[in-house]
Design an enzyme around this catalytic site. Structure first.
Site: not given
Ligand code: PDD
Length: 283
Positions: A33, A52, A100, A147, A180, A205
């Site tokens: 996503y 990405r 499945r 992601k 993170e 990420l």
């Molecule tokens: N999350 N690390 C993780 C684990 C994340 O899920 C996200 C983003 C980030 C920041 O990435 P970016 O700057 O590209 O948004 C870092 C999104 C916003 C979410 O899951 O809602």
């Protein structure tokens, strides 16, 4: 009010949208996503998010559901149709429906779903106050650079944080270093004004906001160190913050029981947040 959502080429009312019970996103979290912010009706950082998305799809051998031009046009139409001034577009690509089986289907037909969420981003009262986090072990899988929609541990961690009166959790690797946040990249500002954030690897990420905020920091002449840091180093930091598409740069004012700085959003964090917003509004 019902939103218009996007499912595989169709723009439809959210209550009419349908996905197969055999969709591998639903059965195996076999999907990826992106979250793209919208400011003044304009999508931010689309180039980075689309790049990405391709990286995540390639790592998992999921074919792209459509061309980038089609994807961007659909995102823009969704923003317009739902009259989004400030908020975000969520987009998800899964390997699609198949009987499945753990093995990937031979000829997958990916599912592309998108929807909008209206959200106050510019005058966010949370950013004025800052947020509190706790630390928890990072129990996610080892490919956090992809992601994927497998977000159950981040949900659990967020709930644990809430149950302890905090708003988020910063996750720790086996050596006790911060990887993170549950859905954001984590930073500290040292007493001598260095911005420290973990280097890119499979452990985190590769945030799109991270890349832009670090570039802005360097433009402003700030020193950036990309290396792991511990909660103890964070407790003694001048400032702490996190970045994500939906939060920009967000001050962190307390980590576990330690108040960071004077317990209010730090100067450097606020400057980076303001610069990021200024740049986003100017493009
Ligand atoms: N999350 N690390 C993780 C684990 C994340 O899920 C996200 C983003 C980030 C920041 O990435 P970016 O700057 O590209 O948004 C870092 C999104 C916003 C979410 O899951 O809602």
């Amino acid at each position: 009010m019902s939103r218009t959502v996007y499912v595989n080429g169709a723009f439809i009312a959210e209550e009419d949208a349908q996905i197969s019970v055999f969709d591998r996103g639903f059965l195996f979290a076999d999907g990826v996503y992106e979250v793209c912010s919208v400011l003044k009706g304009k999508l931010l950082e689309t180039e980075g998010h689309v790049a990405r998305l391709h990286r995540s799809l390639n790592e998992l051998d999921i074919p792209a559901p459509c061309s980038d031009e089609e994807l961007l046009a659909a995102m823009e139409k969704l923003v317009a149709d739902n009259d989004i001034d400030e908020g975000l577009v969520y987009l998800q690509v899964t390997r699609g429906a198949a009987d499945r089986d753990f093995a990937y289907p031979k000829d997958p037909k990916p599912t592309l779903v998108m929807f909008t969420q209206a959200k106050k981003l510019l005058n966010d009262p949370v950013a004025d106050k800052g947020i509190t986090v706790i630390t928890l072990p990072d129990l996610r899988w080892a490919r956090r650079d992809i992601k994927t929609v497998g977000l159950l541990y981040p949900c659990m961690a967020k709930m644990e944080a809430k149950s302890k009166g905090a708003q988020d959790a910063w996750l720790l690797d086996d050596d006790g270093f911060v990887t993170e946040g549950t859905s954001n990249n984590a930073y500290i500002v040292t007493q001598d004004n260095k911005i420290v954030t973990r280097h890119l690897s499979n452990s985190i990420l590769h945030g799109i906001t991270r890349r832009s905020v670090l570039a802005l920091a360097e433009e402003e002449g700030m020193v950036v160190e990309q290396r792991p840091f511990t909660p103890e180093e964070a407790y003694n930091a001048k400032e702490a913050f996190f970045t994500s598409a939906s939060a920009f740069a967000m001050p962190v004012i307390k980590i576990n029981d330690a108040v960071i700085g004077d317990g209010t959003p730090g100067e450097i964090t606020q400057k980076l947040r303001a610069k990021y917003i200024e740049l986003s509004l100017s493009i």
